[in-house]
Design a protein around this motif. Structure first.
Motif, mmCIF file in Angstrom:
data_model
loop_
_atom_site.group_PDB
_atom_site.id
_atom_site.type_symbol
_atom_site.label_atom_id
_atom_site.label_comp_id
_atom_site.label_asym_id
_atom_site.label_seq_id
_atom_site.Cartn_x
_atom_site.Cartn_y
_atom_site.Cartn_z
ATOM 1 N N TYR A 124 0.851 -1.193 0.000
ATOM 2 C CA TYR A 124 0.000 0.000 0.000
ATOM 3 C C TYR A 124 0.885 1.240 0.000
ATOM 4 O O TYR A 124 0.960 1.995 0.974
ATOM 5 C CB TYR A 124 -0.936 -0.030 1.207
ATOM 6 C CG TYR A 124 -1.970 -1.133 1.108
ATOM 7 C CD1 TYR A 124 -3.167 -0.922 0.420
ATOM 8 C CD2 TYR A 124 -1.724 -2.401 1.666
ATOM 9 C CE1 TYR A 124 -4.110 -1.940 0.304
ATOM 10 C CE2 TYR A 124 -2.646 -3.413 1.549
ATOM 11 C CZ TYR A 124 -3.842 -3.180 0.866
ATOM 12 O OH TYR A 124 -4.768 -4.203 0.747
ATOM 13 N N THR A 125 1.532 1.441 -1.126
ATOM 14 C CA THR A 125 2.544 2.484 -1.250
ATOM 15 C C THR A 125 2.224 3.511 -2.330
ATOM 16 O O THR A 125 3.078 4.339 -2.656
ATOM 17 C CB THR A 125 3.922 1.850 -1.534
ATOM 18 O OG1 THR A 125 3.776 0.875 -2.589
ATOM 19 C CG2 THR A 125 4.481 1.163 -0.299
ATOM 20 N N LEU A 126 1.018 3.485 -2.880
ATOM 21 C CA LEU A 126 0.641 4.429 -3.916
ATOM 22 C C LEU A 126 -0.164 5.575 -3.297
ATOM 23 O O LEU A 126 -1.286 5.381 -2.819
ATOM 24 C CB LEU A 126 -0.200 3.736 -4.992
ATOM 25 C CG LEU A 126 -0.711 4.635 -6.131
ATOM 26 C CD1 LEU A 126 0.459 5.272 -6.895
ATOM 27 C CD2 LEU A 126 -1.612 3.839 -7.069
ATOM 28 N N PHE B 75 9.851 4.379 -0.836
ATOM 29 C CA PHE B 75 9.882 3.656 0.424
ATOM 30 C C PHE B 75 10.952 2.571 0.363
ATOM 31 O O PHE B 75 11.329 2.111 -0.712
ATOM 32 C CB PHE B 75 8.507 3.029 0.717
ATOM 33 C CG PHE B 75 7.393 4.035 0.794
ATOM 34 C CD1 PHE B 75 7.091 4.677 1.981
ATOM 35 C CD2 PHE B 75 6.625 4.352 -0.333
ATOM 36 C CE1 PHE B 75 6.067 5.612 2.050
ATOM 37 C CE2 PHE B 75 5.592 5.278 -0.276
ATOM 38 C CZ PHE B 75 5.314 5.908 0.919
ATOM 39 N N TYR B 76 11.449 2.191 1.527
ATOM 40 C CA TYR B 76 12.446 1.109 1.577
ATOM 41 C C TYR B 76 11.786 -0.244 1.330
ATOM 42 O O TYR B 76 10.678 -0.487 1.813
ATOM 43 C CB TYR B 76 13.105 1.067 2.961
ATOM 44 C CG TYR B 76 14.001 2.219 3.292
ATOM 45 C CD1 TYR B 76 15.231 2.405 2.650
ATOM 46 C CD2 TYR B 76 13.652 3.126 4.294
ATOM 47 C CE1 TYR B 76 16.062 3.454 2.991
ATOM 48 C CE2 TYR B 76 14.478 4.174 4.638
ATOM 49 C CZ TYR B 76 15.681 4.341 3.985
ATOM 50 O OH TYR B 76 16.515 5.391 4.323
ATOM 51 N N PRO B 77 12.477 -1.193 0.658
ATOM 52 C CA PRO B 77 13.655 -0.983 -0.193
ATOM 53 C C PRO B 77 13.228 -0.460 -1.561
ATOM 54 O O PRO B 77 12.061 -0.543 -1.930
ATOM 55 C CB PRO B 77 14.244 -2.379 -0.295
ATOM 56 C CG PRO B 77 13.059 -3.286 -0.216
ATOM 57 C CD PRO B 77 12.085 -2.606 0.725
ATOM 58 N N ASN B 78 14.172 0.075 -2.329
ATOM 59 C CA ASN B 78 13.865 0.612 -3.651
ATOM 60 C C ASN B 78 15.100 0.482 -4.540
ATOM 61 O O ASN B 78 16.058 -0.203 -4.173
ATOM 62 C CB ASN B 78 13.383 2.060 -3.539
ATOM 63 C CG ASN B 78 14.360 2.925 -2.760
ATOM 64 O OD1 ASN B 78 15.548 2.975 -3.087
ATOM 65 N ND2 ASN B 78 13.871 3.581 -1.719
ATOM 66 N N SER B 79 15.099 1.149 -5.673
ATOM 67 C CA SER B 79 16.199 0.980 -6.627
ATOM 68 C C SER B 79 17.509 1.578 -6.142
ATOM 69 O O SER B 79 18.576 1.263 -6.668
ATOM 70 C CB SER B 79 15.822 1.620 -7.977
ATOM 71 O OG SER B 79 15.577 3.008 -7.814
ATOM 72 N N THR B 80 17.447 2.445 -5.140
ATOM 73 C CA THR B 80 18.675 3.076 -4.642
ATOM 74 C C THR B 80 19.046 2.668 -3.228
ATOM 75 O O THR B 80 20.167 2.906 -2.793
ATOM 76 C CB THR B 80 18.538 4.616 -4.685
ATOM 77 O OG1 THR B 80 17.403 5.014 -3.908
ATOM 78 C CG2 THR B 80 18.357 5.093 -6.125
#
Length: 477
Positions: free
Chosen positions: A170-172, A191-196
């Motif tokens: 539920y991150t949108l 939010f964690y984790p992500n591409s960075t």
């Protein structure tokens, strides 16, 4: 020397004494020819030490819903007159629980009660207009308004596939999913984790919706850009400072960066009773911190261990008095019956007497101030704090049921002596003060009449059973 005392009525529920005379003045014979002097309290309003206290203006699940801002507006005159100089408001924006939310489930950082989402337009506390009216009225009385800031976990967003967790989360957050304002839209990349960032601490609140503060996008929206949360709250809404919620959920540099950008009073909720941990956080951030070390020492000394020598332990106010925000209760400590996180009601006023006479910046809890058994004693303690609580603190005596502390005062301010007694009997003890050949009075009115100090400043002071007294000089009329 013979003294004739005039007694008075004082409505403190746990140690009440009552008569028809409310005057604290004392008639004292000065010699055998019955020449009399009138001994009266000094005017505390003549001794403004520049201090104030913060009012926490809420408790868990305040009622009535939708009317809290209006309720608080009606109390500002009384609080300002009593010596309050800051109001700590609850989280002011829309949470995922809508009209039932206390704000600690943040969804839309810019919805102050004007967008129809999560089943309501108003927040639990009311409308944006009512909030703005409250802030304006507080400023008109010279009170700062402190915003409760929750920038770790988010809640109430829409469901989306999250490739970094390989499941839906539920991150949108956008105009159709919990962020009707359209400001600071978010998705799984924020939010964690992500591409960075691969960081993921499953122990955090709402770990799947834990904001990544390392991202420039997140930093811009939280504190850097002109329409960031920090600058909007300060420049548009009129907030004067910050209470950072649950700072264990993100690194200290975040608070430092926020303060470097926008400034203002700040206090961080670092829930740790270790004074060294609190001290280190202050040094890392420059922020004030709630002094949980002092809170737990008070709970242990008066409740858990019933031993006032515990108060000799480490507390933040002893090393960082200008950054220690002391308290005897808050919305979390009063939320349940966890005895290790709560000071019992029968000891609450003694705890307030401690924090309102010692160094640090005290906080008063709304429910305590509005308690009719506590209200007048708290008003008197705040008045004492704002006038006589100045100068170095020195413990004159402590044992398991007695604690005596002196504030040295200044050249222009006499200071005070606090006497706490947790026994079931009245206690008296001779102490050495800086007041030579002086009349002394208890400014809490828990002990009646006056006493005298000798040429060396020694005086026999008293504290009532299971109570406290606060002594300073009196004047002769």
């Amino acid at each position: 020397m013979k003294k004739i005392y005039r007694f008075f009525c004082f409505g403190l529920a746990i140690m009440a004494s009552c008569s028809s005379d409310d005057d604290q003045s004392v008639v004292a014979d000065t010699n055998d020819n019955t020449q009399k002097e009138i001994i009266s309290p000094i005017e505390l309003s003549d001794y403004d030490n520049g201090s104030g206290v913060m009012m926490q203006t809420f408790y868990w699940d305040v009622e009535p819903r939708g009317e809290w801002w209006t309720n608080l507006s009606g109390k500002i005159d009384d609080w300002a007159e009593s010596g309050v100089d800051r109001l700590w408001l609850p989280v002011a924006t829309k949470g995922a629980s809508g009209g039932y939310s206390m704000g600690y489930d943040p969804s839309d950082y810019f919805d102050f009660g004007e967008f129809d989402q999560h089943g309501t337009v108003e927040t639990r506390f009311g409308s944006r207009q009512e909030l703005e009216t409250l802030i304006e009225k507080a400023h008109g009385k010279g009170l700062e308004v402190i915003a409760d800031i929750v920038i770790n976990h988010n809640s109430g967003g829409g469901e989306e596939y999250n490739p970094y967790r390989d499941k839906n989360t539920y991150t949108l957050f956008d105009e159709l999913h919990g962020n009707a304002s359209g400001m600071f839209n978010r998705n799984f990349e924020n939010f964690y984790p992500n591409s960075t960032s691969n960081y993921d601490d499953g122990s955090l609140f709402y770990a799947e919706q834990n904001l990544d503060h390392n991202q420039e996008y997140v930093q811009n929206w939280l504190w850097k850009s002109e329409n960031s949360v920090a600058k909007y709250y300060k420049n548009v809404m009129g907030f004067d400072g910050w209470r950072f919620d649950y700072v264990l959920g993100y690194e200290p540099w975040v608070v430092k960066a926020w303060l470097d950008e926008v400034g203002g009073f700040s206090v961080s909720e670092l829930w740790d009773g270790n004074a060294d941990v609190l001290s280190q956080y202050v040094d890392q951030t420059g922020s004030g911190v709630f002094d949980f070390a002092t809170f737990y020492k008070l709970e242990e000394a008066m409740d858990r261990f019933d031993d006032l020598t515990v108060l000799e332990g480490k507390m933040l106010w002893k090393t960082h008095p200008d950054k220690s925000v002391t308290f005897a209760a808050n919305h979390d400590t009063e939320k349940d019956e966890n005895e290790d996180n709560r000071i019992a009601d029968e000891n609450k006023l003694k705890a307030y007497a401690y924090i309102l006479t010692h160094p640090g910046y005290p906080t008063i809890f709304y429910s305590d101030y509005e308690n009719e058994a506590f209200k007048e004693p708290l008003k008197q303690l705040v008045q004492i704090h704002n006038s006589l609580a100045i100068g170095d603190a020195e413990v004159l005596y402590v044992d398991n049921d007695e604690y005596i502390m002196k504030r040295a005062g200044t050249d222009d301010n006499p200071g005070l002596i606090l006497y706490i007694n947790t026994s079931g009997n009245t206690k008296k003890r001779t102490i050495k003060s800086a007041w030579n050949n002086s009349y002394l009075m208890d400014y809490t009115k828990n002990v009646h009449g006056s006493i005298t100090s000798d040429e060396n400043g020694e005086a026999l002071i008293e504290a009532p059973a299971n109570g406290y007294s606060i002594w300073s000089i009196a004047k002769v009329n």
